[in-house]
Design an enzyme around this catalytic site. Structure first.
Site, short mmCIF file in Angstrom:
data_model
loop_
_atom_site.label_atom_id
_atom_site.label_comp_id
_atom_site.label_asym_id
_atom_site.label_seq_id
_atom_site.Cartn_x
_atom_site.Cartn_y
_atom_site.Cartn_z
N SER A 100 7.25 45.78 -58.63
CA SER A 100 6.25 45.03 -57.96
C SER A 100 5.27 44.88 -58.54
O SER A 100 4.94 45.59 -59.53
CB SER A 100 5.79 45.71 -56.49
OG SER A 100 5.05 47.04 -56.75
N VAL A 101 4.38 43.82 -58.42
CA VAL A 101 3.12 43.50 -58.96
C VAL A 101 2.25 42.98 -57.86
O VAL A 101 2.52 42.35 -57.19
CB VAL A 101 3.08 42.25 -59.88
CG1 VAL A 101 1.67 42.07 -60.49
CG2 VAL A 101 3.98 42.79 -61.25
N ARG A 108 -0.29 37.24 -64.97
CA ARG A 108 -0.82 37.76 -66.15
C ARG A 108 -0.21 38.40 -67.04
O ARG A 108 -0.65 39.13 -67.95
CB ARG A 108 -2.14 38.77 -65.43
CG ARG A 108 -3.05 38.09 -64.66
CD ARG A 108 -4.07 38.98 -64.11
NE ARG A 108 -4.86 38.29 -62.96
CZ ARG A 108 -5.74 38.78 -62.44
NH1 ARG A 108 -6.20 39.97 -62.41
NH2 ARG A 108 -6.58 37.93 -61.29
N LEU A 111 4.35 41.70 -65.13
CA LEU A 111 6.00 42.08 -64.93
C LEU A 111 6.69 41.94 -66.30
O LEU A 111 7.59 42.70 -66.44
CB LEU A 111 6.60 41.12 -64.00
CG LEU A 111 7.90 41.24 -63.63
CD1 LEU A 111 8.28 42.34 -63.20
CD2 LEU A 111 8.27 39.86 -62.64
N GLU A 136 13.98 38.37 -54.97
CA GLU A 136 13.62 36.83 -55.29
C GLU A 136 14.85 36.67 -56.48
O GLU A 136 14.27 36.97 -57.61
CB GLU A 136 12.12 36.64 -55.72
CG GLU A 136 11.43 36.76 -54.37
CD GLU A 136 9.91 36.35 -54.58
OE1 GLU A 136 9.70 35.04 -54.31
OE2 GLU A 136 9.15 37.28 -55.05
N TYR A 140 14.58 37.20 -62.20
CA TYR A 140 15.18 37.90 -63.33
C TYR A 140 15.94 37.25 -64.62
O TYR A 140 16.12 38.01 -65.45
CB TYR A 140 15.78 38.90 -62.57
CG TYR A 140 14.99 39.93 -61.99
CD1 TYR A 140 14.33 40.98 -62.45
CD2 TYR A 140 14.63 39.85 -60.46
CE1 TYR A 140 13.35 41.84 -62.03
CE2 TYR A 140 14.02 41.00 -59.79
CZ TYR A 140 13.24 41.79 -60.57
OH TYR A 140 12.43 42.57 -60.03
N PHE A 426 19.88 49.84 -54.05
CA PHE A 426 19.37 50.93 -54.65
C PHE A 426 17.75 50.51 -54.72
O PHE A 426 17.17 51.16 -55.43
CB PHE A 426 19.96 51.38 -55.84
CG PHE A 426 20.37 50.35 -56.67
CD1 PHE A 426 19.24 50.01 -57.71
CD2 PHE A 426 21.30 49.87 -56.88
CE1 PHE A 426 19.55 48.87 -58.63
CE2 PHE A 426 21.77 48.98 -57.93
CZ PHE A 426 20.93 48.48 -58.84
#
Length: 426
Positions: A100-101, A108, A111, A136, A140, A426
């Site tokens: 998470s960010v 910025r 991630l 989402e 990735y 997981f």
């Protein structure tokens, strides 16, 4: 531990210089770190039971955060897994999780730096694969992850389908037991199935608690979790875990069986379990959110249209060490191809690799030979477990054939007779 210095971008996206620190989590910081994760996913606190489970499962030395001063603004971690690959071997795989960010610190580069930091650590641990499930999916791919498995979601109209059952179905004994009391028996069944299906995870100590997690506050109107064991000659050979949501309509009972999982060691036991689940009293619908795309039930029912099948992505996979990953599985047909691999995010994978293998084993080594196929590590991740064919990716312009015939050869070799599948998140 290192620092990320964010500078104002052209156009003035933000007007200050920010220095953040990325470092490994300390055990005493877990509560605040996890609260940041919960906030990023909507802010609703998990039940004490679920929170406690993930606190116990968290591998602190594989978890890290981004700190802006004393504030945690980013999180990421990994679990140590062993995953089945085509051919039945279990390979080390980093289960990427809890990413998470915080919304105040988006766009910025945090991630990207966390992913780079994590993949470097995965490589250091000699794990050839990294895997994840995505809230989402769009995120990735840029880090080299491809969709490696799919899952079927079912909504079966149980009163409108009949089953074709194999001989011996009536000889299977079924009995309902408290889920917690059946954990050991269920885990023995599960463990026997892992090597036979790519994408399944060999459950490490502690993970047996996940399938029976049943916080009363999370039931959303369903009853308690139930477990039915299937026995033949006194041996447990299958199980199903489910809950029932009781509902009534103008025509009478209209309840729903919400299936959590079902596993069986043979077709007869599987048929007995499905017959039971589709005939639970006072119900007319069965819902399952995660079954393999080759689910046998779809070939047992009289009308597959009444099963409401929908497909979605499951596991995302990225080779962290291309050579070790491709050499760690077997191949459905003989293959000898040179792959020109692009991987700007993990540059140690860039270049040409000769893959030679068959159903008995494989090797994958650096080479200077002319390439036969050109693709990125993301395409290798998508094809790795055998769900997505390289020929389909080529048709989408994502794989280029440089030697005539190489695409068909490699596409067939990467296939899997059994659909890969991730049984749980997981």
């Amino acid at each position: 531990m290192f620092e990320i210095q964010s500078r104002p971008r052209a156009g003035g996206c933000y007007a200050w210089r920010m220095t953040t620190q990325v470092r490994t989590l300390r055990a005493a910081e877990w509560d605040g770190w996890y609260a940041t994760l919960e906030r990023a996913f909507g802010g609703a606190a998990e039940s004490p039971e679920e929170r406690g489970l993930y606190r116990d499962l968290t591998e602190v030395d594989r978890s890290f955060g981004v700190w802006d001063g004393s504030e945690v603004v980013g999180t990421a971690g990994a679990f140590t897994f062993w995953m089945a690959v085509p051919g039945g071997a279990l390979l080390p795989a980093a289960g990427v999780t809890m990413v998470s960010v915080q919304s105040t610190h988006r766009r910025r580069g945090l991630l990207t730096e966390m992913m780079r930091h994590q993949l470097t650590d995965v490589r250091r641990r000699a794990e050839p694969l990294a895997v994840l499930t995505a809230s989402e999916p769009v995120i990735y791919g840029r880090f080299g992850y491809g969709v490696a498995t799919r899952q079927a979601q079912l909504r079966v109209e149980t009163k409108r389908v009949a089953l074709t059952l194999p001989d011996g179905t009536d000889d299977v004994r079924l009995r309902i037991v408290p889920p917690a009391e059946a954990v050991a028996a269920c885990e023995r069944v599960y463990a026997r199935l892992v090597a036979g299906r790519p994408g399944m995870l060999a459950r490490q100590p502690g993970w047996e608690r996940l399938p029976v997690l049943d916080p009363p506050g999370d039931r959303a109107g369903t009853g308690e979790l139930l477990c039915v064991l299937a026995e033949v000659a006194g041996e447990v050979r299958g199980y199903a875990r489910y809950a029932v949501k009781a509902e009534w309509g103008d025509g009478g009972p209209d309840g729903t069986v919400q299936l959590r999982d079902i596993e069986a060691l043979d077709p007869v036991v599987r048929a007995a379990l499905w017959r039971y689940l589709l005939s639970v009293d006072l119900t007319s619908t069965l819902v399952s959110h995660n079954r393999p795309v080759d689910e046998p039930l779809l070939h047992m029912v009289s009308d597959v249209r009444r099963c409401g099948v929908r497909l979605r992505e499951g596991l995302f996979l990225r080779p962290v060490e291309v050579g070790a990953a491709l050499a760690g599985r077997t191949y459905a047909a003989p293959v000898d191809v040179v792959l020109d691999v692009r991987d700007a995010f993990c540059p140690w994978n860039e270049g040409r690799w000769r893959l030679s293998g068959d159903a008995k084993g494989a090797s994958c080594e650096r080479t200077t030979d002319r390439p036969d196929l050109a693709l990125s590590v993301r395409e290798l991740g998508a094809a790795y477990l055998g769900d997505t064919r390289l020929s389909a990716l080529a048709a989408a312009g994502r794989v280029r054939e440089l030697r005539p015939g190489a695409l068909a050869e490699a596409s067939e070799a990467f296939g899997s007779d059994v659909a890969p599948w991730l049984p749980h998140g997981f």
